[in-house]
Design a protein around this motif. Structure first.
Motif, short mmCIF file in Angstrom:
data_model
loop_
_atom_site.label_atom_id
_atom_site.label_comp_id
_atom_site.label_asym_id
_atom_site.label_seq_id
_atom_site.Cartn_x
_atom_site.Cartn_y
_atom_site.Cartn_z
N GLY A 1 0.82 -1.21 0.00
CA GLY A 1 0.00 0.00 0.00
C GLY A 1 0.84 1.25 0.00
N PHE A 2 0.17 2.37 -0.09
CA PHE A 2 0.85 3.66 -0.01
C PHE A 2 -0.10 4.66 0.62
CE2 PHE A 2 -1.54 3.86 -3.91
CZ PHE A 2 -1.93 5.18 -4.06
N GLY A 3 0.46 5.73 1.17
CA GLY A 3 -0.36 6.73 1.83
C GLY A 3 -0.55 7.97 0.99
N LEU A 4 -1.63 8.67 1.23
CA LEU A 4 -1.90 9.96 0.57
C LEU A 4 -2.57 10.87 1.58
CD1 LEU A 4 -2.15 11.79 -1.97
CD2 LEU A 4 -4.45 10.81 -2.27
N THR B 1 -9.37 10.87 10.70
CA THR B 1 -8.18 11.72 10.68
C THR B 1 -8.22 12.56 9.42
OG1 THR B 1 -6.92 10.02 11.86
CG2 THR B 1 -5.66 11.73 10.73
N ALA B 2 -8.23 13.86 9.55
CA ALA B 2 -8.33 14.74 8.39
C ALA B 2 -7.21 14.47 7.40
CB ALA B 2 -8.28 16.20 8.85
N GLY B 3 -7.58 14.39 6.13
CA GLY B 3 -6.59 14.25 5.07
C GLY B 3 -6.40 12.85 4.54
N VAL B 4 -7.08 11.86 5.12
CA VAL B 4 -6.89 10.47 4.65
C VAL B 4 -8.21 9.80 4.31
CG1 VAL B 4 -4.70 10.16 5.85
CG2 VAL B 4 -6.83 9.57 7.01
N ALA B 5 -9.19 10.58 3.89
CA ALA B 5 -10.53 10.02 3.67
C ALA B 5 -10.56 8.87 2.66
CB ALA B 5 -11.49 11.13 3.25
N PRO B 6 -9.97 9.00 1.47
CA PRO B 6 -10.04 7.87 0.53
C PRO B 6 -9.30 6.64 1.06
CG PRO B 6 -9.42 9.90 -0.60
CD PRO B 6 -9.30 10.17 0.87
#
Length: 247
Positions: free
Chosen positions: A94-97, A149-154
């Protein structure tokens, strides 16, 4: 001998899971996307523990490649482990955004979906013919499915979907005695999404009951335990490994 496929095994939690499984005597097939040298270094660590390891290339977002990957896994099982069945699969790659809702592009959304939900679904489907009775699947989800957590919705949304999928895997694969569980890491020190800054790590530590962020090896040991027979009655569960993450 039990042989495990671990996706994204060249670093972070995937590499930690490979080391932990090897410490229990399991053979390891790990995958990498672009970091071949790092993957081969993990294989060397695994083999230093007295078990065999193989590194295979895999792009989890490319479902069209899964049939060829299954052939490569089957070849490895035959050539390295004398044709035994595959015991387990760890869907870890996986990867983060980090981006607010109003800035996420469709391409970013689709990329996260392909790697974190679509890929694990169809990779599991592709490898099921190789998994023997009594096998185990572990899906890596995230504490962000529980705590917004704001910023990781998808990212969190697809990890939430994978958590639901885990329960369906457990239900549908039960007749084959194949277990499926999810491991949900909290704040862990890895390089996912670029790693943790000192400031962000301090914030996460302050929101964790044990007062620190976790290490990848602490998650890897839990994954290995779920794959092993000593937790053979644990099925269809999501286990958060976060030291009491409670923001």
């Amino acid at each position: 001998m039990q042989v495990i496929v671990i996706t994204g095994g060249s670093r972070g939690i995937g590499a930690a899971a490979a080391r932990a499984c090897a410490a229990r005597g399991m053979g390891i097939i790990l995958t990498y996307n672009s970091q071949r040298e790092a993957a081969e270094a993990v294989v060397a660590e695994v083999e230093a523990r007295g078990v065999r390891g193989v590194a295979l290339p895999l792009d989890v977002s490319d479902t069209a490649s899964f049939c060829a990957f299954r052939v490569a896994v089957a070849d490895s099982l035959r050539e390295v482990w004398n044709g035994i069945a595959l015991h387990g699969l760890v869907n870890n790659a996986g990867f983060g955004l980090y981006s607010p809702l109003d800035a996420v592009t469709e391409a970013q959304f689709d990329g996260l979906f392909s790697v974190h939900l679509k890929g694990p679904f169809f990779l599991t489907q592709a490898l099921l013919p190789l998994i023997g009775e009594g096998g185990a699947i572990v899906n890596l989800t995230s504490a962000t499915t529980r705590v917004a957590t704001a910023g990781v919705a998808p990212y969190a949304s697809f990890k939430g979907g994978l958590e639901v999928l885990t329960r369906y895997m457990a239900k549908e694969l039960g007749p084959r005695r194949v277990r499926a569980n999810a491991v949900s890491p909290g704040a862990i020190r890895t390089d996912l999404g670029g790693g943790l800054t000192d400031e962000f790590e301090a914030l996460l530590a302050s929101q964790t009951a044990l007062g620190r962020v976790g290490e990848a090896d602490e998650v890897g040991r839990v994954i290995a335990s779920l794959l092993a027979d000593d937790l053979g009655w644990v099925n269809g569960q999501s286990l958060e490994v976060g030291g009491g993450y409670c923001p």
